[in-house]
Design an enzyme around this catalytic site. Structure first.
Site, mmCIF file in Angstrom:
data_model
loop_
_atom_site.group_PDB
_atom_site.id
_atom_site.type_symbol
_atom_site.label_atom_id
_atom_site.label_comp_id
_atom_site.label_asym_id
_atom_site.label_seq_id
_atom_site.Cartn_x
_atom_site.Cartn_y
_atom_site.Cartn_z
ATOM 1 N N GLU A 115 31.438 34.690 37.859
ATOM 2 C CA GLU A 115 32.564 35.066 38.724
ATOM 3 C C GLU A 115 33.690 34.038 38.575
ATOM 4 O O GLU A 115 33.445 32.833 38.537
ATOM 5 C CB GLU A 115 32.078 35.108 40.182
ATOM 6 N N LYS B 103 33.930 43.676 43.811
ATOM 7 C CA LYS B 103 33.206 43.010 44.887
ATOM 8 C C LYS B 103 33.488 43.752 46.189
ATOM 9 O O LYS B 103 34.642 43.956 46.561
ATOM 10 C CB LYS B 103 33.651 41.552 44.988
ATOM 11 N N CYS C 165 28.315 38.040 43.257
ATOM 12 C CA CYS C 165 28.043 36.927 44.158
ATOM 13 C C CYS C 165 27.569 37.375 45.552
ATOM 14 O O CYS C 165 26.425 37.783 45.743
ATOM 15 C CB CYS C 165 29.272 36.039 44.235
#
Length: 510
Positions: free
Chosen positions: A268, A343, A377
């Site tokens: 990321e 995300k 993440c």
């Protein structure tokens, strides 16, 4: 049984020959004592052997027939869901057999009464499963008798009877045996076998799915079963410009391609060093300037995916869409196609400092190595997402991450390992290491890239396939076997996907 155990000198599973017919006939008469004249004629057995010799086997004990299994191959779509035994066998002529069929259909299985209890039936079923896999058929089917149903027919419907057998409230020797051999009941067949009074002429359509089945294709390529993943544990360092950063990107891609990796996974925000030139701006302004590099990077990475014959998970980068700042990445396939992921859950810091907003799309992606998923993440810490991807057929989950402290890393690591167990998949996580003293809000990084597996006998006891050295720039190259996931789903010590109580809960997309 014990007397026979003492006398047994050899047990052999062999193909049925027409010379065995007279002995086979006598064995059938002994086995079907409650169904008079239930034996195949010699010309019918000869026809079966001529049509499909591989499908006709006997078990011999001391050179005498103890049991038998007969089968044909059928095109399953040609038969009505309410078919009878007579329909499936073509009025007992076996004209329904087709070498181009897709299902192995069981015509007969029996064990002589004096040999029951030796688990010989299991050997016959195992042979059928191996034959099904060898011939690349999609499964096995047959109409299973329920010979104890006549004892309960006055108070129970066939469906009620079967349910009670499943929960061990009633014992049915045939149905119990089939269920214990991984066959599942799909429907009740009325009037299936004429003369089967013990079953009330009912049968249970039993099926077994071949998890190794590959649908025939005319394409030259097939999906791989052993997949090699390359994880990039990226060192944060200053770069003068985009070309210098892409030089480092190509170095890693070339290295992983040299080892014939199928995937390259980047972390990321691995391109964060390019923010240094805008460190004089506020954090929200600097990251929006960084977003200008996203499309050029993706275009060049896509070219590298083609040039080095490798699928690239681009990590993630800031991306401006209609004035809104997202954290997104791309699957760049080696055939030149690409797909975007984003995300969904933004951390409090990302929202407060940069003004990032979460995306709305979650999906599994098709690749030449099967279906994959990507969670960026923080998204890995929400189990619903992994479950939805698993329901979409995902086998490998990629998690690019960026964490500054060991606390944050531990959250990603532990949650990612949980996703591997609960979703019966492989999970690969890759992060950045080092520090960027000249980039606000990106000071330090902590990472240890890893590949997680489910925890069962075919996998490492710890559930860790491989791990990188913490806080060191390196690549981690790992092979994973997708067939092990198929076996786990069917035969694992626990089956997290199958054993879900969907009658109580489910994960629903809005």
């Amino acid at each position: 049984m014990n007397n026979y155990m003492e006398e047994i000198e050899n047990i052999e599973l062999t193909f049925l020959k027409i010379e065995d017919y007279q002995e086979l006939k006598e064995a059938m008469i002994d086995s079907y004592i409650n169904m008079p004249n239930s034996y195949w004629k010699e010309e019918q057995i000869q026809n079966l052997i001529n049509l499909f010799p591989e499908g006709q086997v006997v078990i011999k004990i001391n050179d005498k027939i103890a049991g038998c299994a007969l089968s044909i191959i059928v095109d399953y779509n040609n038969f009505d869901e309410k078919h009878s035994y007579k329909d499936l066998t073509g009025n007992y002529t076996f004209s329904t057999h087709s070498i181009d069929g897709d299902v192995l259909y069981g015509i007969d299985v029996f064990i002589k009464p004096e040999y029951r209890g030796l688990r010989l039936g299991r050997r016959l079923y195992d042979f059928r499963k191996e034959l099904c896999e060898k011939l690349n058929l999609r499964g096995i089917a047959f109409g299973g008798r329920i010979p104890n149903y006549h004892k309960h027919a006055d108070v129970l419907s066939p469906k009620e009877y079967i349910n009670k057998v499943k929960v061990k409230e009633i014992h049915d020797p045939v149905l119990n045996f089939q269920l214990s051999n991984d066959f599942h009941a799909t429907k009740i067949l009325k009037g299936y076998l004429q003369g089967d009074d013990s079953s009330g002429e009912f049968a249970v359509l039993m099926e077994w799915d071949n998890i190794y089945y590959q649908k025939p294709t005319k394409k030259a390529t097939t999906k791989k079963e052993v997949v090699r993943m390359g994880l990039v544990q990226w060192q944060m360092r200053p770069y003068k410009n985009l070309d210098e950063l892409m030089h480092q990107v190509e170095f890693f891609i070339e290295s992983l391609s040299g080892y014939r990796s199928d995937f390259a996974l980047f972390p990321e925000f691995f391109n964060a060093p390019l923010m240094a030139e805008n460190n004089h701006l506020s954090e929200p302004e600097a990251i929006r300037e960084l977003a200008n590099y996203t499309q050029p990077i993706i275009e060049r990475m896509s070219q590298l995916a083609i040039s080095y014959n490798i699928n690239i998970i681009s990590g993630s980068m800031p991306e401006l869409i209609d004035g809104h700042l997202h954290n997104a990445g791309y699957l760049l396939r080696r055939d030149g196609t690409s797909e975007r992921y984003e995300k969904l859950h933004i951390t409090p810091n990302e929202a407060k400092v940069w003004g990032l907003i979460g995306g709305n799309q979650i999906k599994a992606f098709d690749t030449d190595c099967g279906k994959i998923g990507v969670l960026i993440c923080y998204d890995s810490e929400f189990p619903e997402l992994g479950r939805m991807l698993a329901d979409d057929g995902m086998n490998i989950l990629f998690v690019p991450f960026l964490t500054d402290t060991q606390n944050g890393y531990s959250r990603v690591r532990n949650c990612s390992q949980a996703r591997a167990i609960e979703n019966e998949c492989y999970v690969a996580i890759a992060g950045s290491v080092g520090n960027l003293p000249k980039v606000n809000n990106m000071d330090i990084q902590y990472a240890q890239s890893m590949v997680f597996t489910p925890c069962d006998f075919a996998f490492p006891a710890t559930g860790i396939k491989a791990e990188a050295t913490p806080n060191t720039e390196m690549t981690l190259i790992v092979d994973v076997d997708l067939t092990l996931l198929k076996e786990l789903n069917q035969f694992g010590s626990v089956r997290n996907l199958k054993d879900r109580r969907k009658d109580l809960y489910d994960v629903i997309r809005k």
